[in-house]
Design an enzyme around this catalytic site. Structure first.
Site, PDB file in Angstrom:
ATOM      1  N   ASP A  59     120.520  47.165  31.076  1.00 31.91           N
ATOM      2  CA  ASP A  59     120.729  45.740  29.742  1.00 31.91           C
ATOM      3  C   ASP A  59     121.353  45.446  29.529  1.00 31.91           C
ATOM      4  O   ASP A  59     122.902  46.153  29.852  1.00 31.91           O
ATOM      5  CB  ASP A  59     119.974  46.458  28.791  1.00 31.91           C
ATOM      6  CG  ASP A  59     118.394  46.518  28.626  1.00 31.91           C
ATOM      7  OD1 ASP A  59     118.263  46.695  29.280  1.00 31.91           O
ATOM      8  OD2 ASP A  59     118.079  47.400  27.567  1.00 31.91           O
ATOM      9  N   HIS A 110     115.812  39.832  28.961  1.00 29.52           N
ATOM     10  CA  HIS A 110     115.945  40.919  27.435  1.00 29.52           C
ATOM     11  C   HIS A 110     116.056  40.232  26.621  1.00 29.52           C
ATOM     12  O   HIS A 110     116.638  40.006  25.019  1.00 29.52           O
ATOM     13  CB  HIS A 110     117.084  41.169  27.550  1.00 29.52           C
ATOM     14  CG  HIS A 110     117.448  42.232  27.377  1.00 29.52           C
ATOM     15  ND1 HIS A 110     116.451  43.309  26.857  1.00 29.52           N
ATOM     16  CD2 HIS A 110     118.704  42.923  26.688  1.00 29.52           C
ATOM     17  CE1 HIS A 110     116.770  43.820  25.842  1.00 29.52           C
ATOM     18  NE2 HIS A 110     118.137  43.581  25.417  1.00 29.52           N
ATOM     19  N   HIS A 114     118.932  37.708  21.591  1.00 31.16           N
ATOM     20  CA  HIS A 114     118.131  39.188  21.472  1.00 31.16           C
ATOM     21  C   HIS A 114     117.574  39.222  20.220  1.00 31.16           C
ATOM     22  O   HIS A 114     118.723  40.164  19.555  1.00 31.16           O
ATOM     23  CB  HIS A 114     119.728  39.458  21.788  1.00 31.16           C
ATOM     24  CG  HIS A 114     119.576  40.876  21.974  1.00 31.16           C
ATOM     25  ND1 HIS A 114     119.955  42.230  21.041  1.00 31.16           N
ATOM     26  CD2 HIS A 114     118.912  41.825  23.190  1.00 31.16           C
ATOM     27  CE1 HIS A 114     119.741  43.742  21.685  1.00 31.16           C
ATOM     28  NE2 HIS A 114     119.399  43.754  23.022  1.00 31.16           N
ATOM     29  N   HIS A 208     123.668  50.711  30.346  1.00 33.60           N
ATOM     30  CA  HIS A 208     123.800  49.217  29.920  1.00 33.60           C
ATOM     31  C   HIS A 208     125.100  49.489  30.726  1.00 33.60           C
ATOM     32  O   HIS A 208     125.683  50.057  31.210  1.00 33.60           O
ATOM     33  CB  HIS A 208     124.351  49.978  28.239  1.00 33.60           C
ATOM     34  CG  HIS A 208     123.057  49.408  27.519  1.00 33.60           C
ATOM     35  ND1 HIS A 208     122.495  50.553  27.016  1.00 33.60           N
ATOM     36  CD2 HIS A 208     122.450  48.141  27.019  1.00 33.60           C
ATOM     37  CE1 HIS A 208     121.565  50.623  26.453  1.00 33.60           C
ATOM     38  NE2 HIS A 208     121.257  49.213  26.448  1.00 33.60           N
TER      39      HIS A 208
END
Length: 251
Positions: A59, A110, A114, A208
């Site tokens: 991510d 993604h 967010h 991440h």
């Protein structure tokens, strides 16, 4: 907040993705309820337990100086990955996004800003997804984008449905740990140990890229996971080999 009529047809109850971690190379179970819900929309969080294949995903909400190092490791070890990017990442680190695609990786969605998708209308969700897809295409030439990871790890049946109707498949995860807190890094050994403890057949690994620990642990983890007999494959390989009904979406 006004949501579109689809909320009347399917549940918008938020699901915060997570479950008991895998141990001893036994795949974790989210439970029959979630398994059936995900299958309904072609979503998934792990692959087959019958083969030692694993899928590496990252991510990318923002750049913290470690993605180039991670890409170097992936290139050296010939490991494909999927990077789920936000609008902020696309605008702030276009050179790295270009490199991801140039080196054979998949760029996934993604969301642009967010948000919690369960708090957005159907139209706003589609806008969030469309903006990432179009900006990625503009930067890299990657025409197709079919994988989405829900921001904040929050989803519902409605957001699954809206995303699927927009051409996306939710990719969740079966291996993860707290690695995104940049002020609470614990050293590379911590990240390495978590990966090795939780690895299992069919694992969808979530890391991440903001984590210094991950960047420093990744090469050794990949090498040692391979030594256990595992093969790293891309999410496109998942679609070709797993039980997705409509495999035409990858073409």
């Amino acid at each position: 907040m006004l949501l579109s009529n689809s909320v009347l047809a399917v549940s918008n109850t938020p699901i915060h993705w997570g479950f008991k971690k895998a141990r001893n190379e036994v795949p974790p179970e989210a439970g029959e309820k979630y398994d059936e819900l995900l299958k309904k929309y072609d979503a998934f969080y792990k692959g087959s337990p019958d083969g030692k294949t694993v899928y590496l995903t990252f991510d990318n909400g923002y750049e913290n100086g470690y993605t180039a190092q991670i890409l170097d490791v992936l290139k050296k070890e010939k490991v494909p990955a999927t990077f789920f990017v936000t609008g902020h990442y696309l605008e702030s680190s276009p050179d790295l996004v270009e490199r991801m695609v140039e080196e054979g990786h998949i760029v996934g969605n993604h969301s642009w800003s967010h948000p919690d998708f369960t708090q957005l209308s159907d139209e706003r969700i589609k806008e969030e997804l469309d903006k990432v897809k179009e900006k990625t295409k503009e930067l890299t030439g990657q025409k197709d984008m079919i994988f989405v990871r829900p921001p904040r790890g929050i989803l519902s049946e409605r957001t699954l449905k809206v995303s699927r109707e927009a051409g996306y498949i939710h990719v969740l995860w079966s291996l993860a740990f707290v690695d995104w807190k940049t002020d609470q890094q614990r050293g590379w050994q911590y990240a390495y140990n978590e990966m090795m403890k939780q690895i299992h057949p069919g694992a969808v690994i979530l890391l991440h890229t903001v984590s210094k620990d991950n960047a420093e642990a990744l090469e050794k983890a990949i090498i040692d996971i391979k030594k256990r007999g595992y093969t790293f494959k891309s999410l496109n390989d998942y679609l070709l080999t797993e039980s997705l009904d409509d495999k035409s979406i990858i073409y």
